[in-house]
Design a protein around this motif. Sequence first.
Motif, PDB file in Angstrom:
ATOM      1  N   ASN A 365       0.860  -1.185   0.000  1.00  0.00           N
ATOM      2  CA  ASN A 365       0.000   0.000   0.000  1.00  0.00           C
ATOM      3  C   ASN A 365       0.893   1.230   0.000  1.00  0.00           C
ATOM      4  OD1 ASN A 365      -1.707   2.162   0.631  1.00  0.00           O
ATOM      5  ND2 ASN A 365      -3.049   0.874   1.900  1.00  0.00           N
ATOM      6  N   GLU A 366       0.925   1.936  -1.108  1.00  0.00           N
ATOM      7  CA  GLU A 366       1.839   3.067  -1.256  1.00  0.00           C
ATOM      8  C   GLU A 366       1.194   4.400  -0.892  1.00  0.00           C
ATOM      9  OE1 GLU A 366       3.609   2.946  -5.103  1.00  0.00           O
ATOM     10  OE2 GLU A 366       4.519   0.957  -4.800  1.00  0.00           O
ATOM     11  N   GLN A 367       0.039   4.356  -0.251  1.00  0.00           N
ATOM     12  CA  GLN A 367      -0.605   5.592   0.172  1.00  0.00           C
ATOM     13  C   GLN A 367       0.230   6.280   1.263  1.00  0.00           C
ATOM     14  OE1 GLN A 367      -5.126   5.195   0.640  1.00  0.00           O
ATOM     15  NE2 GLN A 367      -4.451   3.070   0.853  1.00  0.00           N
ATOM     16  N   THR A 368       0.263   7.583   1.241  1.00  0.00           N
ATOM     17  CA  THR A 368       0.948   8.359   2.282  1.00  0.00           C
ATOM     18  C   THR A 368       0.038   9.511   2.728  1.00  0.00           C
ATOM     19  OG1 THR A 368       2.007   9.799   0.650  1.00  0.00           O
ATOM     20  CG2 THR A 368       3.238   7.834   1.346  1.00  0.00           C
ATOM     21  N   PHE A 369       0.408  10.133   3.825  1.00  0.00           N
ATOM     22  CA  PHE A 369      -0.339  11.299   4.302  1.00  0.00           C
ATOM     23  C   PHE A 369       0.599  12.185   5.110  1.00  0.00           C
ATOM     24  CE2 PHE A 369      -0.626   8.225   7.726  1.00  0.00           C
ATOM     25  CZ  PHE A 369      -0.527   8.984   8.882  1.00  0.00           C
ATOM     26  N   ASP A 370       0.161  13.392   5.366  1.00  0.00           N
ATOM     27  CA  ASP A 370       0.931  14.362   6.147  1.00  0.00           C
ATOM     28  C   ASP A 370       0.260  14.508   7.500  1.00  0.00           C
ATOM     29  OD1 ASP A 370       2.284  16.512   7.246  1.00  0.00           O
ATOM     30  OD2 ASP A 370       2.356  17.639   5.361  1.00  0.00           O
ATOM     31  N   LEU A 371       1.021  14.303   8.566  1.00  0.00           N
ATOM     32  CA  LEU A 371       0.468  14.387   9.912  1.00  0.00           C
ATOM     33  C   LEU A 371      -0.111  15.779  10.196  1.00  0.00           C
ATOM     34  CD1 LEU A 371       0.184  12.372  12.229  1.00  0.00           C
ATOM     35  CD2 LEU A 371       2.304  13.258  13.204  1.00  0.00           C
ATOM     36  N   GLU A 372       0.381  16.756   9.473  1.00  0.00           N
ATOM     37  CA  GLU A 372      -0.113  18.123   9.652  1.00  0.00           C
ATOM     38  C   GLU A 372      -1.616  18.216   9.338  1.00  0.00           C
ATOM     39  OE1 GLU A 372      -0.164  21.832  10.863  1.00  0.00           O
ATOM     40  OE2 GLU A 372       1.747  20.739  10.816  1.00  0.00           O
ATOM     41  N   ASP A 373      -2.101  17.304   8.465  1.00  0.00           N
ATOM     42  CA  ASP A 373      -3.516  17.307   8.101  1.00  0.00           C
ATOM     43  C   ASP A 373      -4.413  16.935   9.275  1.00  0.00           C
ATOM     44  OD1 ASP A 373      -2.743  17.949   5.540  1.00  0.00           O
ATOM     45  OD2 ASP A 373      -2.847  15.880   4.799  1.00  0.00           O
ATOM     46  N   PHE A 374      -3.817  16.394  10.326  1.00  0.00           N
ATOM     47  CA  PHE A 374      -4.603  15.944  11.480  1.00  0.00           C
ATOM     48  C   PHE A 374      -4.332  16.795  12.723  1.00  0.00           C
ATOM     49  CE2 PHE A 374      -4.477  12.299   8.679  1.00  0.00           C
ATOM     50  CZ  PHE A 374      -5.768  11.819   8.737  1.00  0.00           C
ATOM     51  N   ARG A 375      -3.877  18.005  12.516  1.00  0.00           N
ATOM     52  CA  ARG A 375      -3.605  18.888  13.659  1.00  0.00           C
ATOM     53  C   ARG A 375      -4.879  19.056  14.505  1.00  0.00           C
ATOM     54  NH1 ARG A 375       0.102  22.248  15.539  1.00  0.00           N
ATOM     55  NH2 ARG A 375       1.529  21.761  13.799  1.00  0.00           N
ATOM     56  N   SER A 376      -4.675  18.954  15.812  1.00  0.00           N
ATOM     57  CA  SER A 376      -5.751  19.105  16.815  1.00  0.00           C
ATOM     58  C   SER A 376      -6.806  18.012  16.726  1.00  0.00           C
ATOM     59  CB  SER A 376      -6.403  20.484  16.690  1.00  0.00           C
ATOM     60  OG  SER A 376      -5.446  21.509  16.882  1.00  0.00           O
ATOM     61  N   LEU A 459       3.355  14.209  20.152  1.00  0.00           N
ATOM     62  CA  LEU A 459       2.238  14.336  19.221  1.00  0.00           C
ATOM     63  C   LEU A 459       1.326  15.499  19.619  1.00  0.00           C
ATOM     64  CD1 LEU A 459       1.364  10.551  18.787  1.00  0.00           C
ATOM     65  CD2 LEU A 459       2.282  12.059  17.016  1.00  0.00           C
ATOM     66  N   TYR A 460       1.117  15.660  20.914  1.00  0.00           N
ATOM     67  CA  TYR A 460       0.288  16.779  21.383  1.00  0.00           C
ATOM     68  C   TYR A 460       1.070  18.093  21.297  1.00  0.00           C
ATOM     69  CZ  TYR A 460      -2.607  19.770  24.254  1.00  0.00           C
ATOM     70  OH  TYR A 460      -3.372  20.824  24.712  1.00  0.00           O
ATOM     71  N   LYS A 461       2.359  18.027  21.697  1.00  0.00           N
ATOM     72  CA  LYS A 461       3.183  19.226  21.706  1.00  0.00           C
ATOM     73  C   LYS A 461       3.370  19.793  20.300  1.00  0.00           C
ATOM     74  CE  LYS A 461       7.816  20.856  22.949  1.00  0.00           C
ATOM     75  NZ  LYS A 461       9.135  20.470  23.499  1.00  0.00           N
ATOM     76  N   ASP A 462       3.619  18.903  19.319  1.00  0.00           N
ATOM     77  CA  ASP A 462       3.942  19.354  17.963  1.00  0.00           C
ATOM     78  C   ASP A 462       2.712  19.525  17.060  1.00  0.00           C
ATOM     79  OD1 ASP A 462       6.560  19.209  18.794  1.00  0.00           O
ATOM     80  OD2 ASP A 462       6.935  17.248  17.867  1.00  0.00           O
ATOM     81  N   TYR A 463       1.670  18.722  17.311  1.00  0.00           N
ATOM     82  CA  TYR A 463       0.527  18.748  16.391  1.00  0.00           C
ATOM     83  C   TYR A 463      -0.820  18.948  17.101  1.00  0.00           C
ATOM     84  CZ  TYR A 463       3.891  16.854  13.061  1.00  0.00           C
ATOM     85  OH  TYR A 463       4.974  16.674  12.252  1.00  0.00           O
ATOM     86  N   GLY A 464      -0.801  18.994  18.407  1.00  0.00           N
ATOM     87  CA  GLY A 464      -2.057  19.143  19.144  1.00  0.00           C
ATOM     88  C   GLY A 464      -2.931  17.899  19.074  1.00  0.00           C
ATOM     89  N   ILE A 465      -2.324  16.757  18.737  1.00  0.00           N
ATOM     90  CA  ILE A 465      -3.080  15.494  18.634  1.00  0.00           C
ATOM     91  C   ILE A 465      -3.276  14.917  20.028  1.00  0.00           C
ATOM     92  CG2 ILE A 465      -3.025  13.118  17.789  1.00  0.00           C
ATOM     93  CD1 ILE A 465      -1.539  14.131  15.327  1.00  0.00           C
TER      94      ILE A 465
END
Length: 581
Positions: A365-376, A459-465
């Motif tokens: 599965n060559e799908q990728t994503f950017d963690l930035e898309d999931f901020r907060s 994850l919370y500190k950098d992206y608010g996840i």
Amino acid sequence: MSDYPYNVIQAEYDGTHSYLLEYISKCKSGEILIGHELMLMLDILLTHFDDPEIKVDFEDGHKRIKFIETKCKHFEAPFAGKPFLLELFQKAFVEAIYIFKIYDNEINRWVRLYQDILFLVARKNGKTPLISALCLAEFFCGELGTRILCSSNDYEQADLMFQAIDSMREESKSLEKRTRSNIKGIFFGNPKKPKKTGKFSYKNKGQIKKISAKTGAKEGKNIKVGAVDEVHELKDNTSTMPIRQAVSTQHEPLYIELTTEGVVNDGYLDERLIEARQVLNDELERPRWLIWLYTQDNEQEVWQDEKSWIKSNPGVGVIKKRSFLKKMIDEAKTSKSMRVFVLSKDFNIKQNNATAWLTTEDIVNEQTFDLEDFRSSFAIGAVDLSKSGDLASARIFLMKPGSHKKYTYQKYFIPESKLEQLSKEDRERFKEWIRQDLIRVSPRNENDFSLVTQFFLSLYKDYGIRVYKVGYDKWSAVYWTKEMEECGFDCVRVSQEFGSLSEPMKLVEADLKSNLINYNHHPIDKWCLENTALKLSTKQEIMPVKVQGKEEQKIDGAVTMIIGYRIYIDNRTEFLSLVGR
């Protein structure tokens, strides 16, 4: 008689109709389709009719067939209350057990040739009801004081046979009024007529009882009939040998093993089948062992020739629905766990209980994503801490409102000393992953699990996840969970057993096949999935194990996927409401 052409084998012997000869004739002519292994046994039985040292006597066999058909009734839907009318293959089997006699010089009389019976047939072909009815027939038609023991790997399975016997007894007024039943077993004698004499009174000390492989004190029992159900579950002969020894004092003992194929590697059934096939191929002499195997000749015919299904399912179309088999085959084409289960249980084709879980097509599965898309966003966490001196895995699962797709972000951890123990190929691979910051290294010999905590905090500190709940296995988790809870995380233990892992493992498989898991084209995840096998229980539950021959490879990434899915399944409604905010 063995000189007759196969298509004109007579069903009469000395003026008596033989169900066995009728069955052999129809199998030889092709009217009834059977596998090669059963045909070998039928060839052996055919020679008995011409053997001067073997007497053919139909009385005992036909007496038991008549008893079953006139006294026994079915007790389960859709046949409940109806007479137990035997199919030809069942009559032939009963006849084969009883009609052949040899002269025993030790007791100076003719006795039954076959004392040990191995009956292998696919599930839902009536094997347990048939043997239960045969035990009940032996109880009434056999000699005074006949004691019968029902056994299996666990008490619940042994109870299935016992309850089948007891239910048939209760369905028949004539049998019920001559016997009594309690928690200890089934006994002769009507409580309302305690002074009555005769074979069916209290005078007859015969009994039917049940035990399991887990029951102690099996030695010392003096029984005539021992029936062991689902022997494919047994790991060794520790539970069967005492039963076989217990029947050894009888002049005409009857020891029956009935089963489907299984998934226990190198278990008791594997050993028995090796010996059985040696007997059928004239490589081993066991003249008193009746080997009745309903097996396919190969796996390919299961998928390509529906007519061949009768080889392992002699009751198909009458006892077992063909539509059920078709449904199982359709499900087996899309699910690996179902494929393993169906081939072993519905077609008696031995399956490895640690067989590869996924195909390459499922994994790639060559799908990728950017963690930035999931901020907060909200996430579900999962960790496999494994042993402190080995690879560990931590990951989160993220979802988008209105979508079923799961996005997973992960990190792996390993102690420095473990790198030196890897093979040259794996060492180079791991060094590259470390350079890519896919693995974090702890100094010396143990993983520093505080790095795992830092992973979730970052994850919370950098992206608010925000991690909603974190699932974890039991290894080395005491101090780590305390540290995580002090940081405000809600940690949930996921037991590493069939009951906890089966459902999420099946859902991970289905989602991978449907491209509903985006693991960001992570090479370690792909590697772990390739190394993962499924272990199948007798209840069709699965759990992850390492592929045989790859014991040194790692499956931690696959385990955390399954743990994460366990948390997701148990908290689906609440988590999805958080995702939709």
